[in-house]
Design a protein around this motif. Sequence first.
Motif, PDB file in Angstrom:
ATOM      1  N   HIS A 162     -31.293  30.809  -4.716  1.00  0.00           N
ATOM      2  CA  HIS A 162     -30.230  29.883  -5.111  1.00  0.00           C
ATOM      3  C   HIS A 162     -30.743  28.624  -5.792  1.00  0.00           C
ATOM      4  O   HIS A 162     -30.000  27.689  -6.010  1.00  0.00           O
ATOM      5  N   GLY A 163     -31.940  28.545  -6.114  1.00  0.00           N
ATOM      6  CA  GLY A 163     -32.499  27.374  -6.774  1.00  0.00           C
ATOM      7  C   GLY A 163     -32.893  26.329  -5.747  1.00  0.00           C
ATOM      8  O   GLY A 163     -32.829  26.551  -4.542  1.00  0.00           O
ATOM      9  N   PRO A 164     -33.306  25.128  -6.218  1.00  0.00           N
ATOM     10  CA  PRO A 164     -33.746  24.087  -5.282  1.00  0.00           C
ATOM     11  C   PRO A 164     -32.569  23.583  -4.437  1.00  0.00           C
ATOM     12  O   PRO A 164     -31.443  23.515  -4.905  1.00  0.00           O
ATOM     13  N   ARG A 165     -32.855  23.249  -3.208  1.00  0.00           N
ATOM     14  CA  ARG A 165     -31.794  22.730  -2.324  1.00  0.00           C
ATOM     15  C   ARG A 165     -31.445  21.298  -2.713  1.00  0.00           C
ATOM     16  O   ARG A 165     -32.312  20.509  -3.036  1.00  0.00           O
ATOM     17  N   ARG A 166     -30.141  20.983  -2.650  1.00  0.00           N
ATOM     18  CA  ARG A 166     -29.693  19.604  -2.914  1.00  0.00           C
ATOM     19  C   ARG A 166     -29.245  18.982  -1.607  1.00  0.00           C
ATOM     20  O   ARG A 166     -28.770  19.675  -0.714  1.00  0.00           O
ATOM     21  N   ARG A 167     -29.324  17.718  -1.547  1.00  0.00           N
ATOM     22  CA  ARG A 167     -28.936  17.029  -0.322  1.00  0.00           C
ATOM     23  C   ARG A 167     -27.416  16.867  -0.281  1.00  0.00           C
ATOM     24  O   ARG A 167     -26.831  16.261  -1.175  1.00  0.00           O
ATOM     25  N   PRO A 168     -26.736  17.377   0.749  1.00  0.00           N
ATOM     26  CA  PRO A 168     -25.283  17.240   0.844  1.00  0.00           C
ATOM     27  C   PRO A 168     -24.842  15.786   0.970  1.00  0.00           C
ATOM     28  O   PRO A 168     -23.778  15.415   0.524  1.00  0.00           O
ATOM     29  N   ALA A 169     -25.659  14.931   1.567  1.00  0.00           N
ATOM     30  CA  ALA A 169     -25.289  13.525   1.741  1.00  0.00           C
ATOM     31  C   ALA A 169     -25.125  12.836   0.394  1.00  0.00           C
ATOM     32  O   ALA A 169     -24.271  11.973   0.226  1.00  0.00           O
ATOM     33  N   MET A 170     -25.939  13.211  -0.591  1.00  0.00           N
ATOM     34  CA  MET A 170     -25.837  12.605  -1.920  1.00  0.00           C
ATOM     35  C   MET A 170     -24.516  12.990  -2.577  1.00  0.00           C
ATOM     36  O   MET A 170     -23.887  12.182  -3.233  1.00  0.00           O
ATOM     37  N   HIS A 171     -24.087  14.240  -2.395  1.00  0.00           N
ATOM     38  CA  HIS A 171     -22.805  14.673  -2.965  1.00  0.00           C
ATOM     39  C   HIS A 171     -21.650  13.921  -2.313  1.00  0.00           C
ATOM     40  O   HIS A 171     -20.724  13.495  -2.985  1.00  0.00           O
ATOM     41  N   PHE A 172     -21.717  13.759  -1.002  1.00  0.00           N
ATOM     42  CA  PHE A 172     -20.657  13.063  -0.288  1.00  0.00           C
ATOM     43  C   PHE A 172     -20.580  11.601  -0.713  1.00  0.00           C
ATOM     44  O   PHE A 172     -19.502  11.063  -0.933  1.00  0.00           O
ATOM     45  N   ALA A 173     -21.710  10.947  -0.843  1.00  0.00           N
ATOM     46  CA  ALA A 173     -21.734   9.544  -1.254  1.00  0.00           C
ATOM     47  C   ALA A 173     -21.156   9.378  -2.652  1.00  0.00           C
ATOM     48  O   ALA A 173     -20.357   8.469  -2.906  1.00  0.00           O
ATOM     49  N   ALA A 174     -21.542  10.267  -3.580  1.00  0.00           N
ATOM     50  CA  ALA A 174     -21.004  10.182  -4.940  1.00  0.00           C
ATOM     51  C   ALA A 174     -19.497  10.412  -4.930  1.00  0.00           C
ATOM     52  O   ALA A 174     -18.737   9.726  -5.624  1.00  0.00           O
ATOM     53  N   PHE A 175     -19.042  11.369  -4.132  1.00  0.00           N
ATOM     54  CA  PHE A 175     -17.606  11.634  -4.029  1.00  0.00           C
ATOM     55  C   PHE A 175     -16.864  10.440  -3.436  1.00  0.00           C
ATOM     56  O   PHE A 175     -15.808  10.040  -3.920  1.00  0.00           O
ATOM     57  N   ALA A 221     -13.992   8.308  -5.306  1.00  0.00           N
ATOM     58  CA  ALA A 221     -12.653   8.228  -4.722  1.00  0.00           C
ATOM     59  C   ALA A 221     -12.234   6.777  -4.531  1.00  0.00           C
ATOM     60  O   ALA A 221     -11.097   6.403  -4.827  1.00  0.00           O
ATOM     61  N   PHE A 222     -13.134   5.943  -4.045  1.00  0.00           N
ATOM     62  CA  PHE A 222     -12.831   4.527  -3.858  1.00  0.00           C
ATOM     63  C   PHE A 222     -12.496   3.858  -5.189  1.00  0.00           C
ATOM     64  O   PHE A 222     -11.549   3.073  -5.277  1.00  0.00           O
ATOM     65  N   ALA A 223     -13.271   4.157  -6.226  1.00  0.00           N
ATOM     66  CA  ALA A 223     -13.025   3.562  -7.545  1.00  0.00           C
ATOM     67  C   ALA A 223     -11.651   3.976  -8.082  1.00  0.00           C
ATOM     68  O   ALA A 223     -10.907   3.145  -8.611  1.00  0.00           O
ATOM     69  N   VAL A 224     -11.286   5.242  -7.915  1.00  0.00           N
ATOM     70  CA  VAL A 224      -9.976   5.715  -8.385  1.00  0.00           C
ATOM     71  C   VAL A 224      -8.859   5.021  -7.613  1.00  0.00           C
ATOM     72  O   VAL A 224      -7.863   4.578  -8.202  1.00  0.00           O
ATOM     73  N   LEU A 225      -9.007   4.890  -6.306  1.00  0.00           N
ATOM     74  CA  LEU A 225      -7.987   4.213  -5.499  1.00  0.00           C
ATOM     75  C   LEU A 225      -7.860   2.739  -5.872  1.00  0.00           C
ATOM     76  O   LEU A 225      -6.755   2.193  -5.941  1.00  0.00           O
ATOM     77  N   ALA A 226      -8.972   2.068  -6.112  1.00  0.00           N
ATOM     78  CA  ALA A 226      -8.948   0.644  -6.480  1.00  0.00           C
ATOM     79  C   ALA A 226      -8.240   0.448  -7.814  1.00  0.00           C
ATOM     80  O   ALA A 226      -7.417  -0.463  -7.966  1.00  0.00           O
ATOM     81  N   VAL A 227      -8.541   1.292  -8.779  1.00  0.00           N
ATOM     82  CA  VAL A 227      -7.884   1.181 -10.091  1.00  0.00           C
ATOM     83  C   VAL A 227      -6.387   1.451  -9.937  1.00  0.00           C
ATOM     84  O   VAL A 227      -5.548   0.749 -10.512  1.00  0.00           O
ATOM     85  N   GLY A 228      -6.031   2.442  -9.134  1.00  0.00           N
ATOM     86  CA  GLY A 228      -4.618   2.751  -8.910  1.00  0.00           C
ATOM     87  C   GLY A 228      -3.878   1.616  -8.223  1.00  0.00           C
ATOM     88  O   GLY A 228      -2.751   1.273  -8.591  1.00  0.00           O
ATOM     89  N   ALA A 229      -4.503   1.006  -7.224  1.00  0.00           N
ATOM     90  CA  ALA A 229      -3.871  -0.111  -6.516  1.00  0.00           C
ATOM     91  C   ALA A 229      -3.679  -1.302  -7.437  1.00  0.00           C
ATOM     92  O   ALA A 229      -2.624  -1.950  -7.435  1.00  0.00           O
ATOM     93  N   ALA A 230      -4.690  -1.611  -8.232  1.00  0.00           N
ATOM     94  CA  ALA A 230      -4.569  -2.733  -9.166  1.00  0.00           C
ATOM     95  C   ALA A 230      -3.475  -2.472 -10.198  1.00  0.00           C
ATOM     96  O   ALA A 230      -2.679  -3.359 -10.521  1.00  0.00           O
TER      97      ALA A 230
END
Length: 166
Positions: free
Chosen positions: A16-29, A33-42
């Motif tokens: 399956h190729g090199p393993r990626r860290r799941p924590a990095m995917h979660f942090a990016a997500f 998500a926070f940026a989208v919510l902030a723009v929507g609230a503003a």
Amino acid sequence: MSIEDNTQNARPDHKHGPRRRPAMHFAAFAISAFAVLAVGAAGGATAMKLTRPSIEMAPLTPVVITSLKDSRSVVTIKGNVAEIYGNKFIVQDDSGRALIETGPTGDDGKLVAVGEPVSVQGRFDDGFLHASYIVHQDGKTDALRPPPPPRPHGGPLEEAMRHMKP
């Protein structure tokens, strides 16, 4: 050890190729998500501010002070300031006097001056006028706050309280 063995050691799961860290995917997500919510609230706050009607004083014909009764409707009175007591003052016209309550906005007692002609709009309840607007002779208008909601009249609790007052 051959070159092939080194490649397999560098890639523990060669299917399956090199393993990626799941924590990095979660942090990016989470950041996305926070940026989208902030723009929507503003954007939502801006839209509300632009579409909300501005507060305006309802043009009401002033009534004489002696005709004031506890009411669910907004009234306007016109007269001269007779006395000032902190956030309250008395307006006097040819028919009588009324106690005006201005709330925290008038705590310093500087909204009006003794002898000044004013028009006051608000809700008359419990013997005094809860002021929403004060209009001075020069046309300057002080918006104090929306009038308090009317209390229900004639309920059993209010009837019992009325009998308890001295």
